[in-house]
Design a protein around this motif. Sequence first.
Motif, PDB file in Angstrom:
ATOM      1  N   THR C  23       0.846  -1.200   0.000  1.00  0.00           N
ATOM      2  CA  THR C  23       0.000   0.000   0.000  1.00  0.00           C
ATOM      3  C   THR C  23       0.878   1.246   0.000  1.00  0.00           C
ATOM      4  O   THR C  23       0.632   2.198  -0.736  1.00  0.00           O
ATOM      5  CB  THR C  23      -0.923   0.003   1.233  1.00  0.00           C
ATOM      6  OG1 THR C  23      -1.673  -1.201   1.240  1.00  0.00           O
ATOM      7  CG2 THR C  23      -1.860   1.189   1.194  1.00  0.00           C
ATOM      8  N   HIS C 149      -7.200   4.186  -1.317  1.00  0.00           N
ATOM      9  CA  HIS C 149      -7.850   4.342  -2.611  1.00  0.00           C
ATOM     10  C   HIS C 149      -8.537   5.706  -2.689  1.00  0.00           C
ATOM     11  O   HIS C 149      -8.431   6.425  -3.688  1.00  0.00           O
ATOM     12  CB  HIS C 149      -8.866   3.218  -2.821  1.00  0.00           C
ATOM     13  CG  HIS C 149      -9.341   3.116  -4.237  1.00  0.00           C
ATOM     14  ND1 HIS C 149     -10.380   3.855  -4.728  1.00  0.00           N
ATOM     15  CD2 HIS C 149      -8.884   2.380  -5.282  1.00  0.00           C
ATOM     16  CE1 HIS C 149     -10.555   3.572  -6.001  1.00  0.00           C
ATOM     17  NE2 HIS C 149      -9.658   2.680  -6.365  1.00  0.00           N
ATOM     18  N   TYR C 150      -9.221   6.056  -1.600  1.00  0.00           N
ATOM     19  CA  TYR C 150      -9.901   7.351  -1.552  1.00  0.00           C
ATOM     20  C   TYR C 150      -8.879   8.485  -1.666  1.00  0.00           C
ATOM     21  O   TYR C 150      -9.028   9.411  -2.470  1.00  0.00           O
ATOM     22  CB  TYR C 150     -10.689   7.462  -0.249  1.00  0.00           C
ATOM     23  CG  TYR C 150     -11.430   8.779  -0.115  1.00  0.00           C
ATOM     24  CD1 TYR C 150     -12.682   8.953  -0.699  1.00  0.00           C
ATOM     25  CD2 TYR C 150     -10.866   9.839   0.588  1.00  0.00           C
ATOM     26  CE1 TYR C 150     -13.358  10.156  -0.592  1.00  0.00           C
ATOM     27  CE2 TYR C 150     -11.530  11.048   0.704  1.00  0.00           C
ATOM     28  CZ  TYR C 150     -12.768  11.205   0.106  1.00  0.00           C
ATOM     29  OH  TYR C 150     -13.425  12.394   0.198  1.00  0.00           O
ATOM     30  N   ASN C 230      -2.365   0.330  -7.830  1.00  0.00           N
ATOM     31  CA  ASN C 230      -3.698   0.639  -7.345  1.00  0.00           C
ATOM     32  C   ASN C 230      -3.865  -0.081  -6.011  1.00  0.00           C
ATOM     33  O   ASN C 230      -3.596  -1.275  -5.929  1.00  0.00           O
ATOM     34  CB  ASN C 230      -4.656   0.088  -8.412  1.00  0.00           C
ATOM     35  CG  ASN C 230      -6.088   0.410  -8.151  1.00  0.00           C
ATOM     36  OD1 ASN C 230      -6.527   0.368  -7.004  1.00  0.00           O
ATOM     37  ND2 ASN C 230      -6.813   0.697  -9.197  1.00  0.00           N
ATOM     38  N   PRO C 231      -4.294   0.596  -4.937  1.00  0.00           N
ATOM     39  CA  PRO C 231      -4.347  -0.054  -3.622  1.00  0.00           C
ATOM     40  C   PRO C 231      -5.222  -1.302  -3.612  1.00  0.00           C
ATOM     41  O   PRO C 231      -4.857  -2.308  -2.998  1.00  0.00           O
ATOM     42  CB  PRO C 231      -4.928   1.025  -2.711  1.00  0.00           C
ATOM     43  CG  PRO C 231      -4.612   2.305  -3.387  1.00  0.00           C
ATOM     44  CD  PRO C 231      -4.642   2.020  -4.855  1.00  0.00           C
ATOM     45  N   VAL C 232      -6.354  -1.253  -4.301  1.00  0.00           N
ATOM     46  CA  VAL C 232      -7.246  -2.409  -4.288  1.00  0.00           C
ATOM     47  C   VAL C 232      -6.617  -3.569  -5.059  1.00  0.00           C
ATOM     48  O   VAL C 232      -6.627  -4.723  -4.613  1.00  0.00           O
ATOM     49  CB  VAL C 232      -8.621  -2.029  -4.878  1.00  0.00           C
ATOM     50  CG1 VAL C 232      -9.521  -3.240  -4.937  1.00  0.00           C
ATOM     51  CG2 VAL C 232      -9.258  -0.921  -4.044  1.00  0.00           C
TER      52      VAL C 232
END
Lengths: 351, 541, 297
Positions: C23, C149-150, C230-232
């Motif tokens: 992350t 993500h936000y 991308n974090p997800v």
Amino acid sequence: MPKPVRDALLLLLCLAVGVGLIAALVAGAGASPVAVAAALAKGAFGSRYNFGETLIQATPLVLTGLAVAVSFQCRLFNIGAEGQLLLGAMAAVAVGTSESVPPNAKLVLCLLAGAGAGAAWAGIAALLRVYRGVQEVLSTLLLNFVAVQLLAYAVRAPLQEARHELIQSDKIAIPARLVLLQPATLDLPATRLHAGVFLALLAALFVWVFLRYTVGGFALRTVGAGAGAAELAGIPVRQTIVKTFLLSGALAGLAGAVQVCGVTYFLGDRYSPGYGYTAIAVALLAGNKPGWIIVSALFFGALTAGSAGVQTAGVSQVLIQVMQAVVLLAVLAAGYLREKSPTNTGEAVAP
Amino acid sequence: MIGVTAVVLAARNITRRFGTFTALDAVNFAVGEGEIVALLGENGAGKSTLMNVLSGSLAPSDGTILMDDKPVRFASPLDAASRGIGMVHQHFLLVPTLSVAENLLLTASRRAGGALSYNIKGVLKDAQILAGRLGWTIPWQTLTGDLPVGTQQRVEILQALRGQTRVLIFDEPTAVLSPTETPELFATIRRLSDEGRGIVFISHKLDEVLALSHRVVVLRRGKVVFTGETRNLDERILAEAMVGADSDAAVLLQAPPGVTTTAAPESAVAKKALHVEAVTVRVRGASKAGETKSGAGTAPLLPTALDAVTFAVEPGEIFGIAGVDGNGQEELAAVLSGLMRPASGTVQIGGVAPPVNAAAFRRAGVAVIPADRQARGLAMPLTLAENVALGVYDSPEYRVGAVLKWRKLRERADALVKRFDIRGGGVNTSVLALSGGNQQKVVIARALSGSPRVIIAVNPTRGLDVGAIAYVHNALRQARDNGAAVVLISTELSEIQSLSTRRVAVLFAGKIAGIVAPDASRETFGLLMGGKRLKETTAVA
Amino acid sequence: MILDATVITQTLAAATPVLLVATGAVFGERVGVINIGLEGLMVFGALTAVVVSVATGSPFLALLAAAGAGVLGAAVFAAFAIWLKRDQVIVGTTINFLAFGLTGVWYRAYLNGFGAGKTATELPDLIGQGAGGVDALTLLAFALVPAAHYLLFRTRLGLTIRATGEVPEAASAAGTQVNRLRALVTLFVGGLCGLGGAALSIGIANSFTEGITGGRGFVALAVVVFGRWNPVGAMGAALLFAAADVLQFTLQARNVWAGLPYPVFLAVPYVLTLVALAVRGAKGKSPAALGTAFEQG
């Protein structure tokens, strides 16, 4: 002051600062820096045997250092010399313990097998890079971990000693071993120094000639300097990248084979003390130049051999790893100062 | 206009030095409310430096910047922007992987919200109002990199117009536009000036300057050499002011194009040196941004980069290929250099099609002067000798088996240094240490030294000063006189017109829109470059 | 019976160190910094956590200290790679050497000193107990994913980070201090690496061993590529890696394929990571300015 001299002085200055930091660390740990230095020096140069050990440690470092330097000159980050070395060692043991190989060809085949296995292992990273766009930094690092497990597997199954008791291989046959240079005589005790040291020097000479004088070496350096220009000049860039990986891997694999044929004669779990990683420091300290790699490998070889004696001075062997880091930081800092220095005027900076 | 309105932004005795080099020498400059001032000058005259000083990117070494007659000091481009100075860059400062809306939010003033806010709606609303006023429709959610260049420029203008922008600086804004997009930009600029904004228009194109501006300021070698109201000026006066009356380039620039239409050598029967037949190139794959989240709607385009391009060049001819950047020049150069295999069609050198690789093309007699000398022309850290060796390293003359004859290669390099007048270092100097002009000489020395049959020159004078430009042009003429077939791919129409022997092809959207004589009117060229096929092209096939 | 609740919680626990680091690395690479030294920063964190946990008895203080150690190590990276603009890969490699060396010295001193014969206080499980338990760090790691993500896609800061890694000149023109932002993100990533190391030493285990990270820092970098920055995506890839890890462990423990020596199993996660990179490699598109120095105009 001529530029090369000034550059060298800068590097020495930065190294001196680094060594000073280490001395402070040692003093902070409650030991005497002077005693540690003395113990280091004694361990590395204190006797004929000790100096032999220094050369023995420097030998694989020259080879792995060359491996790293060759890839760096092509702007490829082969950080996988460690894994390639392990593969080379495995191949050498496989050939050296095999009954079906004729004795008089054994040594040569061991070394060739080692180089070949190292090249093949590096070849995986090369293909991943060229065909799948995988950064070689990641792939070579991950391949190191796979190689460690592969070795662990090998000494438990296919290469395990015939008695299947210990987790190690059999010793390679005597004809597969590199000649000892200083066996015991009546007057002098033996050292473990073996003919592999000449092999390392030959390899350095070969790499120097290759990079400087051959079409292949020119192609390699041009791709490293500017892939676009190389491409326009008709140099096959992908092919050069693959070849560079193979050469780099072969040198590291040879280091593994030389260790097997010259020093250990067999394989155990956790075989390398990190020659493939130290190689990065060796190559960068030498500015990726083959001649200087001999010098910087001797430096790290002496540190490694000398650290055997440091235990007695109360500071452990891991100090060598700190030393590697400090040397690298010094090289990086010197590089920065060199670029900053006012006499180094590149282009006019007008936009 | 001048005198009528108040001066918004002024430079007083601005000097800017880089080391020992003086880029700007006591320059005075002013722009008033609603005034369009053209800043004219050759490459390296100091235009960009002056604008970087006025927009806060560079601090002046000496002199004062005034806004509303009060001295100001810009700490950064952002600082200048917050005081009302906007800049539209020649190389757009847009992030291609972000949507238009995201790009606008990126540069929106801090008042649009804090670091953890995301006021994209508010920013978008303001931009939409502005775009509406300018009569633009902009696909706000599309990734910027997927937009046509003209639209990207509009995004860049919207960015520069944040807040109450009072002065807007355009740096060579037409360089990237097609002739049809240019008038639209001019309309925009006039509208912005009507709103009372001061406009600085940087260019080296005389016709544009005359068409658009109220006043012209000419820079030469860091000094203001000329100022005048546009209505009293013509091309001749400006050209002289720009390059100096005595310069080679002035002659070159003013020479009526017809003069250079020298007849081709008496070799009509000679085999075409270069024959390009129906070459088609498709752009592979989707655009790189296609898969990030916001670009969901954009279908990957599969445009044809080159569409059945056919032409032949004779020995002793300079064949010009004109066009706005991005109409297939890059791909054509790659195909002609042997770097790219066309989807269909053939390239023949002296009647034979060499295998598609750069080395085979070189050995067949093709020499390339690439567009980007730093990325393609030179292997930068290597030495001068090594860089010129790149042209011959594989020839049997310079090696024994796999071993290179460096002594011979260095001797050759030494001879080339003298012959091509390369200054700034010997054969063992890294080319990094050479000036731009001398670097280009290295590229040219390598390309022309082997008496090539075909020369592919792509924007060979981009970024060079006047002297170096004349040098390059002479070198190409000499090669032509020695019987080489030269393909000159350039976005500089005046260069194409003055160098081309008798024919100029215009590329538009990957097709040859027409082949005309070099002395065809500018209007003809403009139409062709804008994609209008002529009913009767003055074809000289 | 291989899939049961324990396997799932074990997978979550095994994913935690890689996920924390990955992350962070998503942000690091998005802002244009490639740091091979994450592995070393994890080692710093792992040992610091154990030492502080033994010394204070508080695993939460230990976490704080581990994050601090990661930040400190990252500061060295930032100084050389961003401030002095040295090659990021080489600086990262150097950080690894530095971490292995310094922790080696420190660990020996600790074993011979107050740490002799003591075990660290583990992070307590917040949900469940024992093998099926989930600790605070695991919760944090997974809670961070939507937050990250936000932050990355729905805030101006995230937008600036993404722009900086793609076209730093554009971010700079918009008023971003590119190198300062890069340094700050690097420090933040360092903190997460420290926590990632702590997840190994006082989360999964209760002690430090040399080589405890076993290449997880490098795997995290691969996870970032596989997860498309991308974090997800990175979370999915980290879970995949962890599942392979738990699976090989479970297979070993239950004597499935007993004839195979255990190193074969240990190699599985690395081989899997390589295969994943190979499959995804050609399609992945890294930030355009990744690994390049920025010269403030």
